[in-house]
Design a protein around this motif. Structure first.
Motif, PDB file in Angstrom:
ATOM      1  N   ALA A 178       0.837  -1.206   0.000  1.00  0.00           N
ATOM      2  CA  ALA A 178       0.000   0.000   0.000  1.00  0.00           C
ATOM      3  C   ALA A 178       0.871   1.256   0.000  1.00  0.00           C
ATOM      4  CB  ALA A 178      -0.933  -0.011   1.208  1.00  0.00           C
ATOM      5  N   ALA A 179       1.944   1.232   0.792  1.00  0.00           N
ATOM      6  CA  ALA A 179       2.857   2.383   0.823  1.00  0.00           C
ATOM      7  C   ALA A 179       3.560   2.541  -0.529  1.00  0.00           C
ATOM      8  CB  ALA A 179       3.889   2.207   1.931  1.00  0.00           C
ATOM      9  N   HIS A 180       3.916   1.432  -1.141  1.00  0.00           N
ATOM     10  CA  HIS A 180       4.581   1.477  -2.446  1.00  0.00           C
ATOM     11  C   HIS A 180       3.669   2.128  -3.487  1.00  0.00           C
ATOM     12  CE1 HIS A 180       7.049   0.158  -5.837  1.00  0.00           C
ATOM     13  NE2 HIS A 180       7.935  -0.325  -4.984  1.00  0.00           N
ATOM     14  N   LEU A 181       2.403   1.748  -3.484  1.00  0.00           N
ATOM     15  CA  LEU A 181       1.454   2.313  -4.444  1.00  0.00           C
ATOM     16  C   LEU A 181       1.235   3.798  -4.191  1.00  0.00           C
ATOM     17  CD1 LEU A 181      -1.082  -0.650  -4.512  1.00  0.00           C
ATOM     18  CD2 LEU A 181       0.386   0.082  -6.407  1.00  0.00           C
ATOM     19  N   LEU A 182       1.133   4.186  -2.927  1.00  0.00           N
ATOM     20  CA  LEU A 182       0.962   5.606  -2.611  1.00  0.00           C
ATOM     21  C   LEU A 182       2.189   6.402  -3.049  1.00  0.00           C
ATOM     22  CD1 LEU A 182      -0.515   7.992  -1.360  1.00  0.00           C
ATOM     23  CD2 LEU A 182       0.387   7.299   0.879  1.00  0.00           C
ATOM     24  N   GLY A 183       3.379   5.824  -2.816  1.00  0.00           N
ATOM     25  CA  GLY A 183       4.591   6.507  -3.260  1.00  0.00           C
ATOM     26  C   GLY A 183       4.602   6.736  -4.760  1.00  0.00           C
ATOM     27  N   GLN A 184       4.118   5.762  -5.523  1.00  0.00           N
ATOM     28  CA  GLN A 184       4.047   5.927  -6.974  1.00  0.00           C
ATOM     29  C   GLN A 184       3.045   7.010  -7.368  1.00  0.00           C
ATOM     30  OE1 GLN A 184       4.055   2.281  -9.460  1.00  0.00           O
ATOM     31  NE2 GLN A 184       4.124   1.168  -7.517  1.00  0.00           N
ATOM     32  N   VAL A 185       1.914   7.069  -6.686  1.00  0.00           N
ATOM     33  CA  VAL A 185       0.906   8.091  -7.009  1.00  0.00           C
ATOM     34  C   VAL A 185       1.468   9.484  -6.744  1.00  0.00           C
ATOM     35  CG1 VAL A 185      -1.368   9.011  -6.422  1.00  0.00           C
ATOM     36  CG2 VAL A 185      -1.032   6.538  -6.618  1.00  0.00           C
TER      37      VAL A 185
ATOM     38  N   MET B 220       9.079  10.567  -1.122  1.00  0.00           N
ATOM     39  CA  MET B 220      10.307  10.097  -0.486  1.00  0.00           C
ATOM     40  C   MET B 220      10.016   9.507   0.886  1.00  0.00           C
ATOM     41  SD  MET B 220      13.269  12.830  -1.542  1.00  0.00           S
ATOM     42  CE  MET B 220      14.587  11.730  -1.038  1.00  0.00           C
ATOM     43  N   ALA B 221       9.167  10.167   1.654  1.00  0.00           N
ATOM     44  CA  ALA B 221       8.836   9.670   2.987  1.00  0.00           C
ATOM     45  C   ALA B 221       8.108   8.330   2.906  1.00  0.00           C
ATOM     46  CB  ALA B 221       7.980  10.700   3.720  1.00  0.00           C
ATOM     47  N   VAL B 222       7.185   8.213   1.970  1.00  0.00           N
ATOM     48  CA  VAL B 222       6.418   6.978   1.837  1.00  0.00           C
ATOM     49  C   VAL B 222       7.316   5.838   1.336  1.00  0.00           C
ATOM     50  CG1 VAL B 222       4.511   5.870   0.602  1.00  0.00           C
ATOM     51  CG2 VAL B 222       4.238   8.177   1.487  1.00  0.00           C
ATOM     52  N   ALA B 223       8.286   6.154   0.451  1.00  0.00           N
ATOM     53  CA  ALA B 223       9.176   5.117  -0.073  1.00  0.00           C
ATOM     54  C   ALA B 223       9.966   4.456   1.044  1.00  0.00           C
ATOM     55  CB  ALA B 223      10.122   5.720  -1.106  1.00  0.00           C
ATOM     56  N   GLN B 224      10.302   5.197   2.072  1.00  0.00           N
ATOM     57  CA  GLN B 224      11.023   4.612   3.203  1.00  0.00           C
ATOM     58  C   GLN B 224      10.147   3.603   3.935  1.00  0.00           C
ATOM     59  OE1 GLN B 224      13.298   7.593   5.557  1.00  0.00           O
ATOM     60  NE2 GLN B 224      12.722   9.029   3.941  1.00  0.00           N
ATOM     61  N   ARG B 225       8.866   3.910   4.071  1.00  0.00           N
ATOM     62  CA  ARG B 225       7.959   2.964   4.722  1.00  0.00           C
ATOM     63  C   ARG B 225       7.718   1.741   3.841  1.00  0.00           C
ATOM     64  NH1 ARG B 225       3.205   4.100   5.233  1.00  0.00           N
ATOM     65  NH2 ARG B 225       2.852   6.220   4.475  1.00  0.00           N
ATOM     66  N   ALA B 226       7.797   1.932   2.519  1.00  0.00           N
ATOM     67  CA  ALA B 226       7.627   0.802   1.612  1.00  0.00           C
ATOM     68  C   ALA B 226       8.847  -0.113   1.625  1.00  0.00           C
ATOM     69  CB  ALA B 226       7.373   1.307   0.193  1.00  0.00           C
ATOM     70  N   ASP B 227       9.938   0.366   2.210  1.00  0.00           N
ATOM     71  CA  ASP B 227      11.176  -0.413   2.346  1.00  0.00           C
ATOM     72  C   ASP B 227      11.691  -0.862   0.985  1.00  0.00           C
ATOM     73  OD1 ASP B 227      13.273  -1.530   3.738  1.00  0.00           O
ATOM     74  OD2 ASP B 227      12.284  -3.462   4.020  1.00  0.00           O
ATOM     75  N   ASP B 228      11.691   0.084   0.035  1.00  0.00           N
ATOM     76  CA  ASP B 228      12.173  -0.202  -1.310  1.00  0.00           C
ATOM     77  C   ASP B 228      13.185   0.880  -1.696  1.00  0.00           C
ATOM     78  OD1 ASP B 228      12.677  -0.567  -3.992  1.00  0.00           O
ATOM     79  OD2 ASP B 228      10.606  -0.995  -4.526  1.00  0.00           O
ATOM     80  N   PRO B 229      14.492   0.584  -1.614  1.00  0.00           N
ATOM     81  CA  PRO B 229      15.509   1.594  -1.938  1.00  0.00           C
ATOM     82  C   PRO B 229      15.389   2.132  -3.358  1.00  0.00           C
ATOM     83  CG  PRO B 229      16.502  -0.293  -0.821  1.00  0.00           C
ATOM     84  CD  PRO B 229      15.099  -0.682  -1.167  1.00  0.00           C
TER      85      PRO B 229
END
Length: 409
Positions: free
Chosen positions: A159-166, A191-200
């Protein structure tokens, strides 16, 4: 701004369009003193003909100048209007994740639906359909925020990954349309959401969005430094793998760093970074679209030409296009990439005084992705330059495109 006097509203929108009082006055056919008096409230704006002319030059609905709700434009097929801007701003100002900390949303949107919506939004962007995208963004932002706030456990990272993309999609299209402050806000959120998605790698792409917004806001040096810092962390080799996703993200970080260096006039750094990206592209082997980067050998050359334009070397940009970009490979790129390059070429031809070819590049770009030409402020500047430097009446196709763009012939 409803409570502001009309002169203050004019000053506000003039500032948003980055027009000096003198340039604004010249376009109006008035004196700088007249503009200053209007903005200070010393002189009244009591003629609707003048008010509509001001709204036209500032590219806003006249209702905004009157302090009323704007009417949705009937011709807003390709470009953003102030209703979309206000709705996107409202969506970006939501804090669903904080609300969910106290009271989780009971029915978050299903992730399978969000994946489809996000993929569709990326394709809409990469096909250059900006008007369609900006109208869909407010709901997409709200849905992605609700999904991020409402899913937990094994689903929280996706969910965090998808939000980061949006957020990245929003930042990219807003920057193109000249809404740089909102573009930076969306990129910063990504950038903040990508950290929660744990995807460098997602964080790496988010970095390029932030840096693009910073460059657009006149901050190229910190953008360059940030791009290089994250590129060094993600560089293939050592403890990092060399899979296609990493190569693509790393390469794009170098390319965006090169564009920031070009804005600084640092040609040596531009060459170093583009050559580094070229090496990554050779390892990748072909133009691909991992993490929606469109990265590969051809895209590297597109950036080589774009950087030359930023450095003021239009002749070099034309040379790169003619000698280093194979037409079959170019034609396989998505419409946004190709139209963007044609706009860069138009700028390059204009720099060397070839306004006929500059106009032709605008026409070709418009046939590929109309929004890339009709909606971007930089394209309007190029068209204005073409019209101003064309002897006699412009060719009919150029005049027609200029009319569609709202650029006076």
């Amino acid at each position: 701004m409803d409570e502001l006097p009309i002169g203050r509203r004019v000053a506000y929108w003039r500032g948003r369009r980055k027009l000096s009082q003198q340039v604004f006055a010249d376009r109006l056919g008035k004196s700088k003193s007249w503009v200053d008096k209007v903005e200070r409230g010393v002189r009244r704006l009591d003629k609707f003909s003048v008010l509509y002319e001001i709204a036209y030059i500032l590219e806003v609905d006249v209702q905004l100048l009157l302090g009323k709700d704007p009417e949705r434009r009937a011709d807003a097929l390709n470009c953003i209007d102030q209703i979309e801007v206000q709705e996107i701003r409202a969506a970006l100002e939501r804090y669903d994740s904080m609300s969910a900390y106290f009271d989780a949303a009971p029915y978050p949107p299903p992730l399978v639906d969000m994946r489809k919506a996000v993929n569709h939004a990326w394709l809409t962007y990469q096909y250059g359909r900006y008007g369609m995208l900006t109208r869909a963004l407010p709901k997409l932002l709200r849905d992605a925020q609700a999904a991020d706030a409402g899913h937990d456990g094994d689903h929280s990272r996706e969910a965090a990954h998808l939000l980061g993309q949006v957020y990245q999609i929003a930042s990219s299209v807003l920057r193109k349309l000249g809404e740089c402050d909102l573009a930076w806000l969306a990129a910063d959120r990504s950038m903040a959401v990508a950290q929660r998605a744990d995807d460098p790698l997602l964080a790496g792409i988010a970095t390029t969005r932030v840096c693009n917004a910073m460059v657009a806001m006149g901050r190229p040096r910190p953008a360059l430094e940030l791009n290089l810092t994250i590129a060094n962390r993600l560089a293939p080799g050592g403890g990092n793998d060399t899979d296609p996703g990493r190569l693509s993200v790393y390469g794009l970080l170098l390319l965006q760093g090169a564009m920031a260096a070009a804005r600084l006039g640092d040609s040596a750094t531009v060459d170093d970074l583009i050559n580094g990206a070229h090496e990554a592209a050779l390892l990748l082997g072909s133009d691909q679209n991992h993490y929606w980067t469109s990265f590969g050998p051809t895209n590297v050359e597109l950036h080589r030409a774009a950087a030359a334009v930023e450095l003021g070397d239009g002749g070099r940009a034309v040379e790169v296009h003619q000698q280093r970009i194979a037409e079959p490979a170019f034609n396989t790129l998505l419409p946004e990439r190709r139209a963007h390059h044609l706009l860069d070429l138009a700028r390059g031809f204009a720099q060397i005084g070839d306004v006929a070819n500059a106009g032709e590049m605008l026409l070709r770009g418009d046939r590929l992705a109309p929004s890339e030409i009709r909606c971007r402020p930089i394209a309007h500047e190029v068209m204005s330059d073409v019209l101003r430097r064309t002897r006699g009446a412009p060719p009919s196709l150029i005049a027609e495109l200029a009319e569609h763009m709202g650029v006076g012939v």
